[in-house]
Scaffold this active site. Sequence first.
Site, mmCIF file in Angstrom:
data_model
loop_
_atom_site.group_PDB
_atom_site.id
_atom_site.type_symbol
_atom_site.label_atom_id
_atom_site.label_comp_id
_atom_site.label_asym_id
_atom_site.label_seq_id
_atom_site.Cartn_x
_atom_site.Cartn_y
_atom_site.Cartn_z
ATOM 1 N N ARG A 1 0.840 -1.206 0.000
ATOM 2 C CA ARG A 1 0.000 0.000 0.000
ATOM 3 C C ARG A 1 0.869 1.247 0.000
ATOM 4 N NH1 ARG A 1 -1.636 2.297 4.588
ATOM 5 N NH2 ARG A 1 -1.813 0.313 5.702
ATOM 6 N N TYR B 1 -16.890 16.130 -16.577
ATOM 7 C CA TYR B 1 -17.308 14.731 -16.685
ATOM 8 C C TYR B 1 -18.368 14.404 -15.635
ATOM 9 C CZ TYR B 1 -16.775 9.734 -15.546
ATOM 10 O OH TYR B 1 -16.991 8.422 -15.216
ATOM 11 N N ASP C 1 -7.569 17.907 -15.340
ATOM 12 C CA ASP C 1 -7.910 16.556 -15.765
ATOM 13 C C ASP C 1 -7.409 16.408 -17.199
ATOM 14 O OD1 ASP C 1 -9.071 14.244 -16.740
ATOM 15 O OD2 ASP C 1 -10.991 14.560 -15.748
ATOM 16 N N LYS D 1 -8.262 4.930 -19.784
ATOM 17 C CA LYS D 1 -8.486 5.357 -21.160
ATOM 18 C C LYS D 1 -7.207 5.181 -21.992
ATOM 19 C CE LYS D 1 -12.285 6.852 -19.103
ATOM 20 N NZ LYS D 1 -12.615 6.488 -17.714
#
Length: 381
Positions: free
Chosen positions: A48, A100, A173, A198
Amino acid sequence: MAKNIATVLIHGGKQADTVNHAIFPAITTASTFVQQNLTEHGEYCYSRCGNPTRYAYETLLAEIEGGTYATATASGVAASALVLSLLPKESHIIAMKGVYGGTFRLFERVATINSGHEIDYVDLNNIDEVASKIKSNTRLIWIESPTNPLLELVDIKQICQFAKQHNILTCVDNTFATAWNQKPLELGTDIVMLSASKYIGGHSDLIGGAVITQREDLASKLDLLKTTLGAIASPFDSYLALRGLKTLALRMAAQCSNALEVAKYLSTHPKIEEIYYPGLPTHPQHHICKEQMRTGGAVVTIKLKGDIENTKEFLSKITYFVLAESLGGVESMVNHSATMSHASMTKEERESIHVYDTTLRLSVGIEDITDLLSDLEKALS
């Protein structure tokens, strides 16, 4: 080190396997790592906090974006949430109008309720409007450029200069553009976030996100937060994303070239009411595209003439543009924004940002352009 991104994608970051000298980093699935003793700690202790596979991927992401620190997250939304975690409670955020749908949901249904944040959505290219919204607790300007799905652009350099004058953080973004198409950190932003699901992965086979910065103070805070909150990318997703990055330049060049041809074709088609593509001279921010982007991108958004029945007919005839959520894969996709990417918004909220039942977002892939154009012609006939 090489400056050309195509070369950096192959050789950049810290990908060297110093143990076996493998040409590509292995997937290290270990959750924990053996420590020599109480006073000697190895490079990694618990996955982690840090993992070799994720680190190889993160260092390459940081280099291509022009940052000094990157953290890979479990999803793009997790990356957005990580950025919001930098803010004190009851902060004021100014965001680009038309962000978005998932970002809008995070802002309106989580950040405002759980953290008491207040968000104003404005045209970030209208500096007077932005200035009128500034409050004593304004902590962040959230920039999405190009926006999803209407591909509006923000003059990133201008808004970042304005934000610095008011001591306000900026986050871009960069999902739709990627570092291949634009470099927000070089244009002045403090933070870049993106959905790696993406174009970074590029093959529709992973979920991931990332946050990148070149500010040491923000890097230190982000590193603490990602370890504390724990929404990190898995070793396997990091491996897939790193592998996908190798061909980012090739894929983006092909996809953006195809998208321009698709946009040109659809811009004169009698069945199309509106077309949105920054690479066309008719786009209202085409001048911004030429200044801060390499190309107009690989997404073309259209508004069909007619109603939802015309949309259904188009979707029933299309072959190579598969109807699916997401974008950025090597295959061409069509997204019905009203029921997919922006389904969490009400009809009124969608229409306020000009997303209608006839709005379709085309994510253009790497297929032969003649086949894609024939597919569109068949569906529109």
